[in-house]
Design a protein around this motif. Structure first.
Motif, PDB file in Angstrom:
ATOM      1  N   ILE A  19       1.051  -1.070  -0.157  1.00  6.45           N
ATOM      2  CA  ILE A  19       0.002  -0.072  -0.007  1.00  6.45           C
ATOM      3  C   ILE A  19       1.047   1.542   0.230  1.00  6.45           C
ATOM      4  N   SER A  20       0.386   2.342  -0.881  1.00  2.39           N
ATOM      5  CA  SER A  20       0.970   3.812  -0.980  1.00  2.39           C
ATOM      6  C   SER A  20       0.096   4.558  -0.824  1.00  2.39           C
ATOM      7  N   ILE A  21       0.384   6.232  -0.508  1.00  6.19           N
ATOM      8  CA  ILE A  21      -0.425   7.030  -0.447  1.00  6.19           C
ATOM      9  C   ILE A  21       0.240   7.918  -0.919  1.00  6.19           C
ATOM     10  N   SER A  22      -0.070   9.047  -1.786  1.00  6.21           N
ATOM     11  CA  SER A  22       0.572   9.461  -1.960  1.00  6.21           C
ATOM     12  C   SER A  22       0.592  11.513  -1.464  1.00  6.21           C
ATOM     13  N   GLU A  23       0.598  12.242  -1.143  1.00  3.47           N
ATOM     14  CA  GLU A  23       0.729  13.415  -1.251  1.00  3.47           C
ATOM     15  C   GLU A  23      -0.654  13.974  -1.494  1.00  3.47           C
ATOM     16  N   LYS A  24      -1.563  14.177  -2.416  1.00  3.29           N
ATOM     17  CA  LYS A  24      -2.724  14.519  -2.868  1.00  3.29           C
ATOM     18  C   LYS A  24      -3.992  12.957  -2.396  1.00  3.29           C
ATOM     19  N   GLY A  25      -3.141  12.138  -2.097  1.00  9.99           N
ATOM     20  CA  GLY A  25      -4.187  11.405  -1.529  1.00  9.99           C
ATOM     21  C   GLY A  25      -4.490  10.507  -2.574  1.00  9.99           C
ATOM     22  N   HIS A  26      -3.988   9.886  -3.306  1.00  9.68           N
ATOM     23  CA  HIS A  26      -4.051   8.982  -3.962  1.00  9.68           C
ATOM     24  C   HIS A  26      -3.748   7.558  -3.495  1.00  9.68           C
ATOM     25  N   ILE A  27      -4.703   6.483  -4.092  1.00  7.39           N
ATOM     26  CA  ILE A  27      -4.059   5.308  -3.169  1.00  7.39           C
ATOM     27  C   ILE A  27      -3.228   3.825  -3.792  1.00  7.39           C
ATOM     28  N   ALA A  28      -2.009   3.547  -4.056  1.00  3.68           N
ATOM     29  CA  ALA A  28      -1.645   2.751  -5.210  1.00  3.68           C
ATOM     30  C   ALA A  28      -1.417   1.315  -3.845  1.00  3.68           C
ATOM     31  N   TYR A  29      -2.042   0.100  -4.605  1.00  2.00           N
ATOM     32  CA  TYR A  29      -1.898  -1.063  -4.299  1.00  2.00           C
ATOM     33  C   TYR A  29      -1.322  -1.978  -4.824  1.00  2.00           C
ATOM     34  N   VAL A  30      -1.228  -3.520  -4.459  1.00  4.94           N
ATOM     35  CA  VAL A  30      -1.075  -4.858  -5.365  1.00  4.94           C
ATOM     36  C   VAL A  30      -2.279  -5.312  -4.688  1.00  4.94           C
ATOM     37  N   LYS A  31      -3.222  -6.089  -5.541  1.00 10.01           N
ATOM     38  CA  LYS A  31      -4.115  -6.873  -5.334  1.00 10.01           C
ATOM     39  C   LYS A  31      -3.714  -8.391  -6.035  1.00 10.01           C
ATOM     40  N   GLY A  32      -4.110  -9.153  -5.892  1.00 11.00           N
ATOM     41  CA  GLY A  32      -4.155 -10.841  -6.302  1.00 11.00           C
ATOM     42  C   GLY A  32      -5.423 -10.006  -7.872  1.00 11.00           C
ATOM     43  N   GLY A  33      -4.706 -10.759  -8.650  1.00 13.27           N
ATOM     44  CA  GLY A  33      -5.124 -10.936 -10.073  1.00 13.27           C
ATOM     45  C   GLY A  33      -6.858 -11.631  -9.913  1.00 13.27           C
ATOM     46  N   GLY A  34      -6.946 -12.615  -9.184  1.00 18.10           N
ATOM     47  CA  GLY A  34      -8.093 -13.753  -9.313  1.00 18.10           C
ATOM     48  C   GLY A  34      -7.672 -14.829  -9.287  1.00 18.10           C
ATOM     49  N   SER A  35      -6.661 -15.972  -9.356  1.00 22.95           N
ATOM     50  CA  SER A  35      -5.942 -17.040  -8.970  1.00 22.95           C
ATOM     51  C   SER A  35      -6.707 -17.398  -8.319  1.00 22.95           C
ATOM     52  N   LEU A  36      -6.784 -16.481  -6.873  1.00 20.15           N
ATOM     53  CA  LEU A  36      -6.953 -16.981  -5.902  1.00 20.15           C
ATOM     54  C   LEU A  36      -8.854 -17.010  -5.137  1.00 20.15           C
ATOM     55  N   ILE A  37      -9.307 -15.776  -6.489  1.00 19.78           N
ATOM     56  CA  ILE A  37     -10.648 -16.490  -5.655  1.00 19.78           C
ATOM     57  C   ILE A  37     -11.063 -17.446  -7.140  1.00 19.78           C
ATOM     58  N   ASN A  38     -10.422 -17.767  -7.756  1.00 17.36           N
ATOM     59  CA  ASN A  38     -11.015 -18.990  -8.571  1.00 17.36           C
ATOM     60  C   ASN A  38      -9.942 -20.291  -8.074  1.00 17.36           C
ATOM     61  N   GLY A  39     -10.399 -20.551  -6.487  1.00 12.00           N
ATOM     62  CA  GLY A  39      -9.740 -21.296  -5.981  1.00 12.00           C
ATOM     63  C   GLY A  39      -7.824 -22.284  -5.805  1.00 12.00           C
ATOM     64  N   GLN A  40      -7.485 -20.951  -6.101  1.00 12.30           N
ATOM     65  CA  GLN A  40      -6.324 -20.960  -6.181  1.00 12.30           C
ATOM     66  C   GLN A  40      -6.038 -21.104  -4.606  1.00 12.30           C
TER      67      GLN A  40
END
Length: 166
Positions: free
Chosen positions: A70-91
């Motif tokens: 997770i990272s927050i910019s000085e302007k309040g933007h939030i960026a992060y890394v999220k699982g791309g779907g394999s976990l939701i699909n049973g992996q």
């Protein structure tokens, strides 16, 4: 299990006091909010925010997945890394290798890029996400467990406008 604490002098205050596993806390000095990833086996993962002076957390993500960097910019933007779907699909969690760089602005998620991460057999370093003072997002990606590029874009740019800079 993985609660978040605030240390003030010699005293520790438990901020989350839950059975979930909370990780990757980031403090935004402008909004005075703490952002963190949380995980439990029933609901899976999410990112939450909460004010330092109360214990009321608010979920800012909608898709149950693995989250981090997770990272927050000085302007309040939030960026992060999220699982791309394999976990939701049973992996299994430990088998997940497909991730996404996501910008979350005012509650809306925008996928900016794909990130492949196999857990770095030896070092176990997750991808890095940082904002520059110019509001550009810098992030790491891996090929065969080696960081090969640090790419950046401005938080307001769309995925289609992304130009890879090595």
């Amino acid at each position: 299990m993985g609660d978040l604490y605030l240390k003030k002098g010699s005293k520790n205050k438990n901020l989350t006091n839950s059975k979930d596993h909370e990780t990757n806390p980031v403090y935004d000095s402008v909004s005075r909010m703490i952002y963190f990833a949380s995980w439990n086996d029933k609901d899976m993962g999410a990112i939450y925010k909460m004010a330092v002076n109360n214990n009321k957390k608010k979920k800012i993500t909608d898709v149950p997945s693995q989250y981090g960097s997770i990272s927050i910019s000085e302007k309040g933007h939030i960026a992060y890394v999220k699982g791309g779907g394999s976990l939701i699909n049973g992996q299994l969690l430990e088998g997940q290798t497909d991730y996404e760089l996501v910008l979350n602005w005012k509650g809306k998620e925008t996928k900016l890029a794909d990130i492949t991460w196999s857990g770095n057999r030896y070092a176990k370093r997750p991808p890095t996400v940082l904002f520059g003072t110019d509001d550009r997002i810098y992030y790491s990606d891996y090929v065969n467990d080696i960081p090969v590029s640090y790419t950046h874009l401005r938080a307001h740019e769309t995925r289609e406008a992304l130009v890879c800079r090595r």
